[in-house]
Design an enzyme around this catalytic site. Structure first.
Site, PDB file in Angstrom:
ATOM      1  N   GLU A 224       9.267   5.441   6.751  1.00 39.91           N
ATOM      2  CA  GLU A 224       8.062   6.103   7.247  1.00 39.91           C
ATOM      3  C   GLU A 224       7.661   7.269   6.345  1.00 39.91           C
ATOM      4  OE1 GLU A 224       6.158   5.010   9.469  1.00 39.91           O
ATOM      5  OE2 GLU A 224       7.325   3.737  10.810  1.00 39.91           O
TER       6      GLU A 224
ATOM      7  N   ARG B 108       4.061   7.018   4.437  1.00 36.61           N
ATOM      8  CA  ARG B 108       3.053   7.957   4.942  1.00 36.61           C
ATOM      9  C   ARG B 108       2.925   9.195   4.063  1.00 36.61           C
ATOM     10  NH1 ARG B 108       2.896   7.732  11.553  1.00 36.61           N
ATOM     11  NH2 ARG B 108       4.132   5.845  11.846  1.00 36.61           N
TER      12      ARG B 108
ATOM     13  N   ASP C 235       7.741  -7.378   9.118  1.00 35.00           N
ATOM     14  CA  ASP C 235       6.372  -7.561   8.650  1.00 35.00           C
ATOM     15  C   ASP C 235       6.123  -7.228   7.184  1.00 35.00           C
ATOM     16  OD1 ASP C 235       6.877  -4.893   9.281  1.00 35.00           O
ATOM     17  OD2 ASP C 235       5.093  -4.608  10.497  1.00 35.00           O
TER      18      ASP C 235
ATOM     19  N   GLU D  35      -3.738  -3.025  12.226  1.00 34.97           N
ATOM     20  CA  GLU D  35      -3.529  -4.293  11.521  1.00 34.97           C
ATOM     21  C   GLU D  35      -4.700  -5.266  11.634  1.00 34.97           C
ATOM     22  OE1 GLU D  35       0.085  -2.150  11.753  1.00 34.97           O
ATOM     23  OE2 GLU D  35      -1.154  -2.837  13.430  1.00 34.97           O
TER      24      GLU D  35
ATOM     25  N   THR E 295       1.223  -0.106   2.800  1.00 37.62           N
ATOM     26  CA  THR E 295       1.231  -0.546   4.192  1.00 37.62           C
ATOM     27  C   THR E 295       0.772   0.534   5.166  1.00 37.62           C
ATOM     28  OG1 THR E 295       2.552  -1.837   5.797  1.00 37.62           O
ATOM     29  CG2 THR E 295       3.621   0.060   4.732  1.00 37.62           C
TER      30      THR E 295
END
Length: 576
Positions: free
Chosen positions: A150, A154, A291, A463, A551
């Protein structure tokens, strides 16, 4: 520091007239409209309102300008509320008008994640406030455990994207401003300790102050497969910028460890242990913990403009495995969806699909076309019949993801959907093109959806709108803008707090109005609103042939030439 912002006046929606730019009734637009009319009815059902959307010329964006500005206004609503009540805090609770930190001094979670959205939307005064806070108030010299993945996607991704866009967009161009890159390098050097495991698979967490990698407290210390394999775009771009090869090699080594297992048909279990590099358990899914492994295969190939064909090969193998083992259909309307394999290949399919899986159709589309329009891609010597099948699958899955919104009372998707499926339907359809869904009726779709109470929340996830944006850019089909606008309208209706004091996540989308939580996810600003804004922006703005999104929707350039080459080769594949 001023927490207020001066908003641009809300634009009035232009009324379509025969003389306005979006309604030029040329013979070409009339021909396109009449040809597309049956397609519109097929996709959306026989609604005159939906059918008329197909008369609007694809390349004329003036009709959609007002939509884009309304999305920008929604971003400002959330940003202003955060600035007023929780400036500098990592977590924002818009209903209670409070904020909290994830570390003693904060990590810039919301501000850093939003930097490139501020740039893309040309919010210069807000960007100035954010940059000042970043430069003066953010330090990573804190005794704090952070999630490796993360923090990479991010925070590191946000800083790198801000650096890139600050040199590219005319309204924010500042070629001598290296504050974003300096912060990114500091953070990445701290994250490198995550890779100091016996196998090179990154630990789930890092203490950024002591620079120590930490195994997960759950799952026997295993790391999530998706998390371990979705840090490569960020580390490779930083290596490209700085010339520091260590970033590149540590990140790409993860891919070698993973691929050396030679898993059947490119489908991976969702846990891998950093000590051994071996997979834990057998479960395969493209939702949580699985994913973005698949997403980063094709995106690593695109990032280096084809200079790393190894990742294209892995992507094609995995996509073939998805088509062979996971694609199935619902009982009534035959909607295509991606099922799960709780016991691995050979075990029974579970008729469950996370909203997270809705990244997939967009990834399929840019994988098939390499970011070109489908029309352009079909003229290329590398286009194959198989790529045509992939695009049909992308269309079918996008429709299913839209249906996840359309079937609920609130108009917003649950976190997880379950599907009605006969035993015969719970068999994958190997080697064939996906069957088009037999019905496009909302009522028919509703018979196929099961939303369980524990899965009925909505976290403002991006998404589906991500795939709508990518599918529109690739296919130029306005149905994706129509669906995206309906989703945005539902967000505006259901998630807004008070009289325009921010947006919040939801507890139960089965209700209208939906019951609210009291938390705004940072990806609401970083991804969801950004992708919606880009969906209604001209195709020439941030063209897909020149950029790749990580992502977390952070924008990186495609390398025209790479400083480093792939340092590993694939082991010979066994025949399964």
């Amino acid at each position: 520091m001023s927490k207020s912002s001066s908003r641009p006046p809300k634009p009035s929606q232009p009324k379509p007239t025969r003389s306005s730019g979006s309604w030029q009734w040329t013979w070409k637009s009339l021909l396109v409209g009449f040809v597309a009319l049956p397609v519109g009815w097929y996709l959306q059902g026989p609604s005159l309102d939906s059918a008329l959307d197909y008369f609007r010329p694809v390349h004329e964006d003036s009709y959609w300008d007002g939509h884009r500005e309304e999305i920008k206004e929604a971003f400002l609503t959330s940003w202003d509320a955060y600035s007023r009540y929780a400036w500098g805090k990592d977590i924002f609770h818009p209903a209670s008008k409070t904020g909290s930190q994830m570390s003693p001094n904060g990590l810039g979670w919301i501000i850093v994640d939003s930097l490139d959205t501020l740039m893309i939307m040309n919010l210069t005064s807000q960007l100035s406030d954010a940059r000042k806070w970043l430069n003066r108030g953010l330090t990573y010299d804190q005794d704090q455990d952070v999630n490796t993945f993360e923090t990479t996607i991010r925070m590191l991704g946000g800083l790198l994207s801000a650096h890139y866009l600050s040199t590219q967009l005319p309204h924010v161009s500042s070629r001598r401003d290296y504050v974003y890159l300096a912060k990114a390098t500091d953070l990445a050097d701290r994250l490198l300790s995550a890779y100091e495991s016996k196998s090179g698979i990154p630990y789930a967490s890092v203490n950024i102050g002591t620079r120590e990698g930490l195994p997960s407290h759950a799952d026997g210390g295993a790391s999530s497969t998706a998390e371990a394999t979705s840090v490569q775009l960020e580390m490779k771009y930083l290596a490209h910028l700085t010339g520091k090869e260590e970033y590149w090699r540590k990140a790409e080594h993860v891919m070698k460890v993973i691929d050396d297992h030679r898993m059947p048909d490119g489908l991976l279990p969702i846990f891998v242990h950093p000590d051994t590099g071996s997979f834990q358990y057998d479960e395969i899914r493209l939702g949580s913990r699985g994913d973005s492994y698949y997403e980063y295969l094709i995106k690593q190939y695109l990032q280096t403009s084809g200079d790393e064909p190894i990742y294209s090969e892995m992507w094609e193998e995995a996509l073939g495995g998805i088509q062979k083992h996971l694609v199935t259909s619902t009982k009534h309307s035959k909607l295509q969806f991606i099922a799960e394999l709780p016991q691995g290949i050979g075990g029974p399919l579970s008729p469950k699909m996370d909203h997270l899986v809705c990244f997939l159709p967009g990834s399929i589309a840019i994988g098939a076309t390499e970011g070109m329009t489908e029309t352009e891609a079909r003229k290329q010597p590398w286009w194959t019949a198989e790529k045509g099948k992939q695009m049909e699958l992308a269309r079918e899955l996008t429709k299913t993801c839209w249906a996840m919104y359309d079937v609920t009372a609130s108009g917003l998707s649950p976190e997880i959907a379950w599907f009605e499926a006969d035993a015969a339907d719970l068999r994958p359809m190997p080697g064939s093109s996906p069957r088009p869904s037999s019905s496009n009726s909302k009522e028919s779709w509703k018979r196929d959806f099961i939303i369980k109470p524990l899965d009925s929340h909505n976290l403002q996830r991006p998404e589906t709108v991500e795939s709508l944006f990518l599918m529109f850019r690739v296919t130029e089909d306005p149905i994706y803008r129509k669906w995206g606008w309906k989703i945005f309208e539902a967000f505006q209706k259901q998630t807004i707090v008070g009289h325009g004091e921010g947006h919040t996540s939801l507890e139960d989308v089965r209700r209208n109005p939906a019951t609210k939580r009291d938390n705004m996810e940072s990806f609401w600003l970083a991804e969801t609103l950004k992708y919606l804004y880009l969906l209604f922006s001209p195709r020439e703005f941030l063209p897909l042939t020149e950029i790749v999104f990580n992502t977390e929707a952070h924008v990186f350039p495609r390398f025209k030439s790479t400083k480093f080459q792939t340092g590993w080769t694939r082991r010979e594949r066994p025949s399964f």
